[in-house]
Design an enzyme around this catalytic site. Structure first.
Site, PDB file in Angstrom:
ATOM      1  N   HIS A 193      34.773  49.037  40.109  1.00  0.00           N
ATOM      2  CA  HIS A 193      33.670  48.221  40.333  1.00  0.00           C
ATOM      3  C   HIS A 193      33.650  46.942  41.066  1.00  0.00           C
ATOM      4  O   HIS A 193      32.548  46.499  41.385  1.00  0.00           O
ATOM      5  CB  HIS A 193      33.042  47.971  38.741  1.00  0.00           C
ATOM      6  CG  HIS A 193      33.822  46.959  37.972  1.00  0.00           C
ATOM      7  ND1 HIS A 193      34.979  46.968  37.532  1.00  0.00           N
ATOM      8  CD2 HIS A 193      33.615  45.478  37.898  1.00  0.00           C
ATOM      9  CE1 HIS A 193      35.425  45.794  36.812  1.00  0.00           C
ATOM     10  NE2 HIS A 193      34.419  44.990  37.317  1.00  0.00           N
ATOM     11  N   GLU A 231      40.541  34.963  34.112  1.00  0.00           N
ATOM     12  CA  GLU A 231      39.351  35.319  32.863  1.00  0.00           C
ATOM     13  C   GLU A 231      39.470  34.494  31.841  1.00  0.00           C
ATOM     14  O   GLU A 231      40.828  34.322  31.325  1.00  0.00           O
ATOM     15  CB  GLU A 231      39.684  36.876  32.474  1.00  0.00           C
ATOM     16  CG  GLU A 231      39.258  37.825  33.678  1.00  0.00           C
ATOM     17  CD  GLU A 231      39.212  39.248  33.000  1.00  0.00           C
ATOM     18  OE1 GLU A 231      38.169  39.775  32.655  1.00  0.00           O
ATOM     19  OE2 GLU A 231      40.547  39.687  32.863  1.00  0.00           O
ATOM     20  N   HIS A 255      41.768  46.460  41.374  1.00  0.00           N
ATOM     21  CA  HIS A 255      40.943  45.422  41.733  1.00  0.00           C
ATOM     22  C   HIS A 255      41.325  44.606  42.894  1.00  0.00           C
ATOM     23  O   HIS A 255      40.835  44.322  43.948  1.00  0.00           O
ATOM     24  CB  HIS A 255      40.155  44.429  40.690  1.00  0.00           C
ATOM     25  CG  HIS A 255      39.434  45.566  39.487  1.00  0.00           C
ATOM     26  ND1 HIS A 255      39.132  46.492  39.667  1.00  0.00           N
ATOM     27  CD2 HIS A 255      39.623  45.167  38.143  1.00  0.00           C
ATOM     28  CE1 HIS A 255      38.500  47.064  38.392  1.00  0.00           C
ATOM     29  NE2 HIS A 255      38.950  46.139  37.834  1.00  0.00           N
ATOM     30  N   LYS A 351      44.431  36.607  31.784  1.00  0.00           N
ATOM     31  CA  LYS A 351      43.403  36.505  30.773  1.00  0.00           C
ATOM     32  C   LYS A 351      43.784  35.158  29.918  1.00  0.00           C
ATOM     33  O   LYS A 351      44.958  34.535  30.051  1.00  0.00           O
ATOM     34  CB  LYS A 351      43.582  37.642  29.666  1.00  0.00           C
ATOM     35  CG  LYS A 351      43.274  39.019  30.310  1.00  0.00           C
ATOM     36  CD  LYS A 351      42.764  39.923  29.664  1.00  0.00           C
ATOM     37  CE  LYS A 351      42.390  41.215  29.940  1.00  0.00           C
ATOM     38  NZ  LYS A 351      41.164  41.203  30.660  1.00  0.00           N
ATOM     39  N   LYS A 356      36.348  31.816  33.897  1.00  0.00           N
ATOM     40  CA  LYS A 356      36.203  33.196  34.582  1.00  0.00           C
ATOM     41  C   LYS A 356      36.132  32.729  36.164  1.00  0.00           C
ATOM     42  O   LYS A 356      34.981  31.754  36.354  1.00  0.00           O
ATOM     43  CB  LYS A 356      35.246  33.939  34.170  1.00  0.00           C
ATOM     44  CG  LYS A 356      34.903  35.293  34.766  1.00  0.00           C
ATOM     45  CD  LYS A 356      33.971  36.002  34.097  1.00  0.00           C
ATOM     46  CE  LYS A 356      33.827  37.549  34.793  1.00  0.00           C
ATOM     47  NZ  LYS A 356      35.092  38.361  34.551  1.00  0.00           N
TER      48      LYS A 356
END
Ligand code: BG6
Length: 496
Positions: A193, A231, A255, A351, A356
């Site tokens: 994505h 993130e 990604h 994370k 973000k």
């Protein structure tokens, strides 16, 4: 093998514009369908980009009717702010098929239902199958489709798949073999994505439409590249998957590596799918396989993000209390080509970071002489281009100017472009772009089988021999050990 650009002319399927047909979603009642796929299809419908006859067929294991599935879709759209009245014309496109236990008889029933919808709505024989399914049932569904002939069509039969594309090189190769038993590469759309994000596509335009940029895009002018995905969220409810994956498999192999290929690729022969994917593959083949001494892995412990106290990774629900899974990873990589030889590419993701942010930073080489330093000015002569993919999507180039008045002093300022300010509107969601591309038959933003395998090859030494996991407190920028895996002189990792 990806067709070389000159072979692409002979492709068995050339890109088409929004053809009529059926878009079939397996896992239609699942999370991805509810949160992303249905809203993205709705937005495409709303903007007039879906052929008006196109039907959307939800497939899942629940025994329910078209009406019940349509009601679920209304609720999914309400959750993203679409009223029932506005949703109406879109909802009338939706049908539902119960695939039961995915037996051969269930697939025959599916085929018959698709044929019926096609006949009644006078649709051409065009179908795209989106498998939003866990890996465990993937092969069964592929076989089911293939055995009843749904892998072939008079128009098109396309297959859309989501990651994970395997968990290492061997499993990825096995998965590709299975998929290729039923579908040709021309029919397969592997979604990453990140490739659907508008800023990522603009990266190519920025490089290739601006001669000034492209002529500087090499080792003579650039001395480091940094790709950062931070993130603030933790592992959330996905521990069952994530604790077996970790940041390298979850984010880097796909990604971040895709972003790297777009930054590093050579100028393609044309802006076609084959030409671009061919150049990306060449980058992957040129990456020196990464070793343990070029990587730092971390795992978050309890900490504070903003005002919120959060627990450590090992205390998260569903995570093994002795887990050695990394939630942070920083890598230093080299692309061994004429263009990039010797230029470090720093890839970092984690994370439970303070916020973000997804950003590519390109640091240009310093001016040969620190001209103003002799006059007592602090001077960092390296100009830095930052491409922010999210949030506040835009580009900025940081350079030095003189502060008005005397004594002579310098200040670092940005030339900046921000999408929302400039276009006065938000950017489309990545899935809007990608689903439309599937329907239009454009594979440019999808990952080729060979790209998947090559990117697993790059990380194979790390997967076999991972460095130890170092703790870092939630709300920090990762372990101190990773500081040298960043562009140092600037605080890019931490700045907007
Ligand atoms: C997914 C990962 O692919 O990408 C998630 O599985 C991650 O762990 C997500 O949170 C990040 O996507 P985005 O678009 O929010 O940056």
């Amino acid at each position: 093998m990806i067709d070389s650009p000159s072979d692409s002319v002979a492709s068995d399927e050339s890109p088409k514009r929004s053809e009529n047909g059926q878009f079939v979603i397996f896992g239609a009642n699942g999370d991805l369908s509810r949160r992303k796929l249905l809203p993205a299809l709705y937005r495409n419908h709303e903007s007039g980009q879906l052929h008006e006859g196109l039907r959307i067929v939800g497939v899942d294991r629940h025994d329910e009717t078209d009406a019940r599935f349509q009601a679920r879709a209304v609720a999914a759209l309400a959750a993203v702010g679409v009223s029932e009245a506005d949703a109406g014309p879109f909802i009338r496109r939706l049908h539902y098929v119960n695939i039961g236990d995915s037996t051969p008889a269930d697939f025959e029933a599916l085929r018959d239902r698709l044929d019926t919808i096609e006949r009644e709505a006078d649709l051409p024989n065009n179908r795209a199958f989106y498998l939003s399914l866990p890996p465990a049932v993937f092969t069964r569904v592929l076989r089911g489709l293939g055995d009843v002939g749904l892998n072939r069509a008079d128009g098109y039969a396309r297959l859309v798949v989501e990651k994970p594309f395997g968990t290492d090189l061997a499993t990825a190769q096995a998965l590709n073999r299975t998929v290729h038993e039923y579908f040709k590469e021309r029919q397969i759309y592997r979604i990453d994505h990140y490739l659907g994000k508008d800023t990522v596509q603009n990266l190519l335009v920025f490089r290739l439409a601006n001669a000034l940029i492209e002529s500087s895009w090499n080792r003579d002018r650039i001395d480091a590249v940094q790709i950062t995905v931070s993130e603030s969220l933790g592992v959330g409810t996905r521990a069952g998957y994530y604790d077996h994956a970790g940041a390298l498999r979850d984010m880097v192999q796909n990604h971040l590596t895709q972003l790297l290929t777009l930054v590093a690729m050579e100028v393609p022969e044309s802006f076609s799918a084959d030409a671009i994917r061919y150049e990306k593959l060449k980058v992957l083949r040129s990456i020196t396989p990464i070793t343990t001494d070029h990587a730092v892995r971390g795992q978050y412990t309890a900490g504070v993000i903003g005002e919120e106290a959060v627990r450590g990774y090992r205390e998260e629900e569903g995570v093994d209390p002795d887990s050695g899974t990394e939630t942070f990873i920083a890598l230093k990589m080299f692309v061994d080509t004429w263009r990039w030889n010797g230029v470090p590419f720093y890839l970092r993701t984690g994370k439970r970071m303070p916020r973000k942010s997804t950003q590519i930073a390109i640091r240009f080489r310093e001016a040969p002489v620190r001209f103003f330093q002799s006059m007592g000015c602090h001077q960092d002569t390296a100009d830095v281009l930052k491409i922010t993919l999210q949030p506040n999507e835009g580009f900025s180039l940081h350079f030095d100017i003189k502060i008005p008045g005397s004594p002579l002093q310098l200040e670092r300022v940005p030339f900046a472009f921000n999408y929302v300010n400039h276009f006065q509107s938000g950017l489309p969601d990545a899935y809007q772009t990608l689903l439309l591309d599937v329907i239009n038959g454009d594979q440019t933003l999808f990952v080729h089988a060979e790209e998947v395998e090559e990117s697993w090859r790059v990380y194979a030494p790390l997967l076999e021999n991972p460095p130890p996991v170092v703790p870092y407190p939630a709300g920090s920028w990762g372990p101190a050990e990773a500081v040298s895996y960043a562009i140092q002189e600037t605080d890019l990792w931490q700045s907007e």
